[in-house]
Scaffold this motif. Sequence first.
Motif, PDB file in Angstrom:
ATOM      1  N   GLY A   1       0.796  -1.084   0.168  1.00  0.00           N
ATOM      2  CA  GLY A   1      -0.036  -0.048   0.023  1.00  0.00           C
ATOM      3  C   GLY A   1       0.801   1.382   0.086  1.00  0.00           C
ATOM      4  N   TYR A   2       0.188   2.363  -0.291  1.00  0.00           N
ATOM      5  CA  TYR A   2       0.782   3.794  -0.307  1.00  0.00           C
ATOM      6  C   TYR A   2       1.471   3.858   1.100  1.00  0.00           C
ATOM      7  N   GLU A   3       0.876   3.953   2.073  1.00  0.00           N
ATOM      8  CA  GLU A   3       1.213   4.177   3.313  1.00  0.00           C
ATOM      9  C   GLU A   3       2.668   3.353   3.708  1.00  0.00           C
ATOM     10  N   GLY A   4       2.327   2.232   3.419  1.00  0.00           N
ATOM     11  CA  GLY A   4       3.594   1.389   3.632  1.00  0.00           C
ATOM     12  C   GLY A   4       4.842   1.586   2.810  1.00  0.00           C
ATOM     13  N   ILE A   5       4.621   2.039   1.668  1.00  0.00           N
ATOM     14  CA  ILE A   5       5.714   2.322   1.037  1.00  0.00           C
ATOM     15  C   ILE A   5       6.615   3.576   1.597  1.00  0.00           C
ATOM     16  N   VAL A   6       5.650   4.738   1.620  1.00  0.00           N
ATOM     17  CA  VAL A   6       5.883   6.072   2.330  1.00  0.00           C
ATOM     18  C   VAL A   6       6.689   5.638   3.649  1.00  0.00           C
ATOM     19  N   ALA A   7       6.203   4.749   4.431  1.00  0.00           N
ATOM     20  CA  ALA A   7       6.798   4.402   5.701  1.00  0.00           C
ATOM     21  C   ALA A   7       8.333   3.892   5.784  1.00  0.00           C
ATOM     22  N   PHE A   8       8.869   3.612   4.359  1.00  0.00           N
ATOM     23  CA  PHE A   8      10.194   3.277   4.404  1.00  0.00           C
ATOM     24  C   PHE A   8      11.123   4.386   4.303  1.00  0.00           C
ATOM     25  N   ASP A   9      10.555   5.729   3.958  1.00  0.00           N
ATOM     26  CA  ASP A   9      11.263   7.088   4.092  1.00  0.00           C
ATOM     27  C   ASP A   9      11.449   7.201   5.667  1.00  0.00           C
ATOM     28  N   GLN A  10      10.755   6.732   6.451  1.00  0.00           N
ATOM     29  CA  GLN A  10      10.965   7.234   7.835  1.00  0.00           C
ATOM     30  C   GLN A  10      12.116   6.422   8.638  1.00  0.00           C
ATOM     31  N   PHE A  11      12.701   5.421   7.797  1.00  0.00           N
ATOM     32  CA  PHE A  11      13.872   4.493   8.182  1.00  0.00           C
ATOM     33  C   PHE A  11      14.988   4.858   7.480  1.00  0.00           C
ATOM     34  N   GLU A  12      14.858   5.801   6.579  1.00  0.00           N
ATOM     35  CA  GLU A  12      16.149   6.389   5.704  1.00  0.00           C
ATOM     36  C   GLU A  12      17.016   7.146   6.966  1.00  0.00           C
ATOM     37  N   PRO A  13      18.358   6.787   6.851  1.00  0.00           N
ATOM     38  CA  PRO A  13      19.256   7.703   7.706  1.00  0.00           C
ATOM     39  C   PRO A  13      18.999   9.005   8.191  1.00  0.00           C
TER      40      PRO A  13
ATOM     41  N   GLN B   1      24.432   6.041   7.823  1.00  0.00           N
ATOM     42  CA  GLN B   1      23.969   6.377   9.194  1.00  0.00           C
ATOM     43  C   GLN B   1      24.903   7.235  10.105  1.00  0.00           C
ATOM     44  N   ALA B   2      26.412   6.688   9.843  1.00  0.00           N
ATOM     45  CA  ALA B   2      27.403   7.602  10.361  1.00  0.00           C
ATOM     46  C   ALA B   2      27.366   8.932   9.862  1.00  0.00           C
ATOM     47  N   PHE B   3      27.329   9.259   8.683  1.00  0.00           N
ATOM     48  CA  PHE B   3      27.322  10.483   7.910  1.00  0.00           C
ATOM     49  C   PHE B   3      26.457  11.330   8.441  1.00  0.00           C
ATOM     50  N   TRP B   4      25.154  11.006   8.710  1.00  0.00           N
ATOM     51  CA  TRP B   4      23.993  11.806   9.008  1.00  0.00           C
ATOM     52  C   TRP B   4      23.926  11.952  10.603  1.00  0.00           C
TER      53      TRP B   4
ATOM     54  N   SER C   1       6.735   7.919  -7.069  1.00  0.00           N
ATOM     55  CA  SER C   1       8.119   8.374  -7.729  1.00  0.00           C
ATOM     56  C   SER C   1       9.383   7.205  -7.140  1.00  0.00           C
ATOM     57  N   LEU C   2      10.038   7.154  -8.169  1.00  0.00           N
ATOM     58  CA  LEU C   2      11.323   6.378  -7.966  1.00  0.00           C
ATOM     59  C   LEU C   2      11.978   6.503  -6.585  1.00  0.00           C
ATOM     60  N   LEU C   3      11.883   7.839  -6.186  1.00  0.00           N
ATOM     61  CA  LEU C   3      12.494   8.105  -4.777  1.00  0.00           C
ATOM     62  C   LEU C   3      11.965   7.397  -3.910  1.00  0.00           C
ATOM     63  N   ARG C   4      10.947   7.104  -3.904  1.00  0.00           N
ATOM     64  CA  ARG C   4       9.892   6.084  -2.929  1.00  0.00           C
ATOM     65  C   ARG C   4      10.656   4.435  -2.981  1.00  0.00           C
ATOM     66  N   ILE C   5      10.715   4.150  -4.177  1.00  0.00           N
ATOM     67  CA  ILE C   5      11.149   2.909  -4.463  1.00  0.00           C
ATOM     68  C   ILE C   5      12.732   2.642  -4.063  1.00  0.00           C
ATOM     69  N   ASP C   6      13.282   3.715  -4.195  1.00  0.00           N
ATOM     70  CA  ASP C   6      14.819   3.776  -3.641  1.00  0.00           C
ATOM     71  C   ASP C   6      14.981   3.569  -2.280  1.00  0.00           C
ATOM     72  N   SER C   7      14.076   4.006  -1.380  1.00  0.00           N
ATOM     73  CA  SER C   7      14.046   3.891  -0.104  1.00  0.00           C
ATOM     74  C   SER C   7      14.153   2.192   0.456  1.00  0.00           C
TER      75      SER C   7
END
Length: 277
Positions: A9-21, A58-61, A216-222
Amino acid sequence: MSEAIADIGYEGIVAFDQFEPEYNAIKGLYREFEDIDSVQLLVTCATTQEFQLNGDAQAFWRTLTEVSIKHDSLNSITDVEAILWKFMEESVNARMKSIKNTRLEKLLNSGFPEWFLANHRDVEPFEVWEQLANDIENKKQKKTVVLSMKVYDIAHLIDTGEYHEFPYDIPIPCDLQIERVSETSGIVDSTEADVVMAAWMEVMEGVSGKVGHPISLLRIDSIIWQAGQVIGNTGEDLKESRQALDAHFQEVGLEAPERTTLANELTASLEHHQGVS
């Protein structure tokens, strides 16, 4: 692959961005500093240096956040520049330091910081993309340019609750994690960048059609990037990869059986090579 991603689902896809470093780093900077525009300028510029790291993302951010907080103020271009140059002295940026310093100096002297603060809220977001690429004399599809815009997009999401309206078919950086998952999923026979990008573009179009929302491919990227890190940490072992992916997807908030199906699709080629059912 399209079906497995669409099923979360869309919300599941978006949730991955919240786990990006960068997500938690930007949230932390927003809590620490009131000038949202200066924070967005800082993280966008910093991401142009996120390559050949002496460590991981992770270390970078984490380091950027620490340096910013120690600086104690972030409400001007002067602050942004001071933080960035101090950040460049940190060990995470030690590799290819001369090249990175030259790139940063070019960016800061190009007029981009001034242009960004004056215009980024009023222009189409893709104009910011073009301006950044032009000012560091790089192509729009290059990894660090794309990544900078992904970070800019996530910063906007945290600030407003919505993504920028980038063209949905923008490219994603073809880095180690993308190449790894392209192979472990079996969606390509080659790790050539053009082949990999074409395959994920096809996946994205399938996902967008199934969820009825432009993805967007930016979401798939996450999703791919996080999966690539998980799979890499297991040594690309099938059983361990699937268990680790399932655990990560559960932490993201995905439900069974969708998370299991996604884990299986992301490792389909490992199953074939290792002969495990």
